[in-house]
Write an enzyme that holds these catalytic residues in place. Structure first.
Site, PDB file in Angstrom:
ATOM      1  N   GLY A  61       0.762  -1.242   0.000  1.00 40.02           N
ATOM      2  CA  GLY A  61       0.000   0.000   0.000  1.00 40.02           C
ATOM      3  C   GLY A  61       0.790   1.288   0.000  1.00 40.02           C
ATOM      4  N   GLY A  62       2.052   1.235  -0.427  1.00 39.49           N
ATOM      5  CA  GLY A  62       2.867   2.455  -0.436  1.00 39.49           C
ATOM      6  C   GLY A  62       2.284   3.558  -1.299  1.00 39.49           C
ATOM      7  N   ASP A  76      -4.797  -6.216  -5.712  1.00 39.29           N
ATOM      8  CA  ASP A  76      -3.641  -7.074  -5.438  1.00 39.29           C
ATOM      9  C   ASP A  76      -4.117  -8.295  -4.658  1.00 39.29           C
ATOM     10  OD1 ASP A  76      -1.053  -8.144  -4.535  1.00 39.29           O
ATOM     11  OD2 ASP A  76      -0.251  -6.200  -5.127  1.00 39.29           O
ATOM     12  N   ASP A  79      -6.163 -10.413  -9.964  1.00 36.70           N
ATOM     13  CA  ASP A  79      -4.970 -10.247 -10.792  1.00 36.70           C
ATOM     14  C   ASP A  79      -5.011  -8.853 -11.411  1.00 36.70           C
ATOM     15  OD1 ASP A  79      -2.998 -10.233 -12.719  1.00 36.70           O
ATOM     16  OD2 ASP A  79      -3.428 -12.248 -13.446  1.00 36.70           O
ATOM     17  N   ASP A 109       2.753   0.144  -9.675  1.00 34.91           N
ATOM     18  CA  ASP A 109       4.173  -0.119  -9.418  1.00 34.91           C
ATOM     19  C   ASP A 109       4.405  -1.629  -9.450  1.00 34.91           C
ATOM     20  OD1 ASP A 109       6.829   0.424  -8.872  1.00 34.91           O
ATOM     21  OD2 ASP A 109       6.540   0.493  -6.696  1.00 34.91           O
ATOM     22  N   LYS A 149       9.952  -1.617 -14.850  1.00 38.28           N
ATOM     23  CA  LYS A 149      11.180  -2.211 -14.326  1.00 38.28           C
ATOM     24  C   LYS A 149      12.050  -2.627 -15.511  1.00 38.28           C
ATOM     25  CE  LYS A 149       8.829  -2.082 -10.460  1.00 38.28           C
ATOM     26  NZ  LYS A 149       9.063  -1.096  -9.395  1.00 38.28           N
TER      27      LYS A 149
END
EC number: 2.1.1.186
Length: 349
Positions: free
Chosen positions: A218-219, A235, A255, A271, A300
């Protein structure tokens, strides 16, 4: 003249490729000099006119891997320990009138060890400049003092209107104590990078609806909740209890690549740690369906061919939206809080 481009340590090759491509597209001659893991790249220009033309032709915000940039007449070597400032003062004669003078350091262990020295020399030079009446508050040029080692340094300048928001390209953001991860700073920095501060009240507003794909723990959701938004956190993993206790978050245990919202939202954030092309395709699907107005997402990057991979991911999005006749803006930046990744910002109109 030398354009100094600061970057994340280990991304010198990406900066070299990017600045070479941008300069060539603008018709500006030059060549790169780089060493691995130094945190900077030199782009050597033939003369002052070329440096001026480069600042006029290339928008800093369009660069992805360059964290900060400035031009210097030369790099001074073999500086005497008893007087490192005088050679730099001599080099400063070639600079335009400056609004101010800032000490900056490389974002490496060696660079951090030079903070005190850089500040001390810069403070001395400021005093000399002030006594000589050399500063001009109306100037767009900001002076920079950078030490590469105790014996090697340079003084240069960049335009305030075409440079980093932060001194040396390094933001001073504090990690919130109750955020579940330091990744929360990526989204906060992204907002600073991509959205003018005067537009925050309209574009990052209370009661907006948002979706966070790959949200756990949860950032990024924390940032949205902190802005009083209502969030669908997608998630299969668990969310932090304090975030769920806010009453603003609905946890969808699904998903992220298959989730579809019941209605469009203002913000999409993601993210997800997956192949960058797959994430680009996910963002494209959401954009084609107009399920959001603005998106911030991370890609990424692989260890090799990172610059090429970013170009491929950008093309996945732009080609699809162009073919669909959707108006948009798309920008990427490797943020200070990013690691082996870049952050994208997509706005639909």
């Amino acid at each position: 003249m030398i354009l100094i481009c600061l970057c994340r340590q280990g991304f010198e090759k990406e900066v070299a490729a990017e600045i070479t491509d941008c300069a060539a597209y603008a018709g500006i001659a030059g060549y790169v000099k780089t060493n691995a893991d130094t945190g900077y790249v030199e782009f050597v220009l033939p003369d002052l006119d070329s440096a001026t033309a480069l600042f006029e032709a290339i928008r800093f915000d369009d660069l992805v891997f360059v964290r900060h940039w400035f031009v210097t007449p030369a790099i001074a070597s073999d500086l005497p320990k008893e007087d490192r400032a005088s050679p730099l003062m001599a080099s400063a004669q070639a600079l335009p009138p400056l609004a101010k003078l800032e000490p900056i350091t490389l974002d490496t262990n060696d660079g951090k060890a030079l903070v005190a020295l850089t500040r001390g020399v810069t403070n001395h030079m400021r005093t000399v400049f002030k006594k000589a009446g050399a500063f001009n508050a109306k100037s767009d040029w900001v002076g920079q003092v950078l030490f590469f080692s105790g014996e090697q340094a340079c003084i240069g300048y960049f335009p305030q209107s075409n440079g980093s928001l932060w001194v040396g390209g390094i933001p001073r953001l504090r990690a919130p104590k109750d955020a579940p991860s330091r990744a929360t700073l990526k989204l906060e920095e992204a907002w600073h990078q991509f959205i003018p501060r005067e537009q925050w009240d309209q574009r990052i507003a209370p009661s907006m609806r948002a979706v966070d794909l790959g949200a756990a723990p949860g950032g990024w959701t924390w940032q949205l909740v902190n802005k009083s938004m209502f969030v669908e956190a997608v998630d299969n993993g668990p969310m932090a209890e304090n975030i769920m206790a806010s009453g603003q978050v609905t946890h969808r245990m699904e998903d992220a690549f298959r989730f579809a919202p019941e209605r469009a939202v203002h913000w999409l954030v993601s993210d997800i740690a997956d192949k960058p092309a797959r994430v680009a395709e996910l963002i494209t699907r959401w954009a084609e369906n107009k399920w959001f107005k603005e998106a911030v997402f991370n890609l990424k990057l692989p260890m090799k061919k990172r610059y090429i991979e970013l170009q491929l991911c950008s093309e996945i999005i732009t080609l699809a939206l162009d073919n669909a006749g959707i108006e948009y803006t798309l920008k990427f930046k490797q943020l200070y809080h990013d690691r082996e990744e870049v952050t994208g910002h997509l706005v639909l109109f």
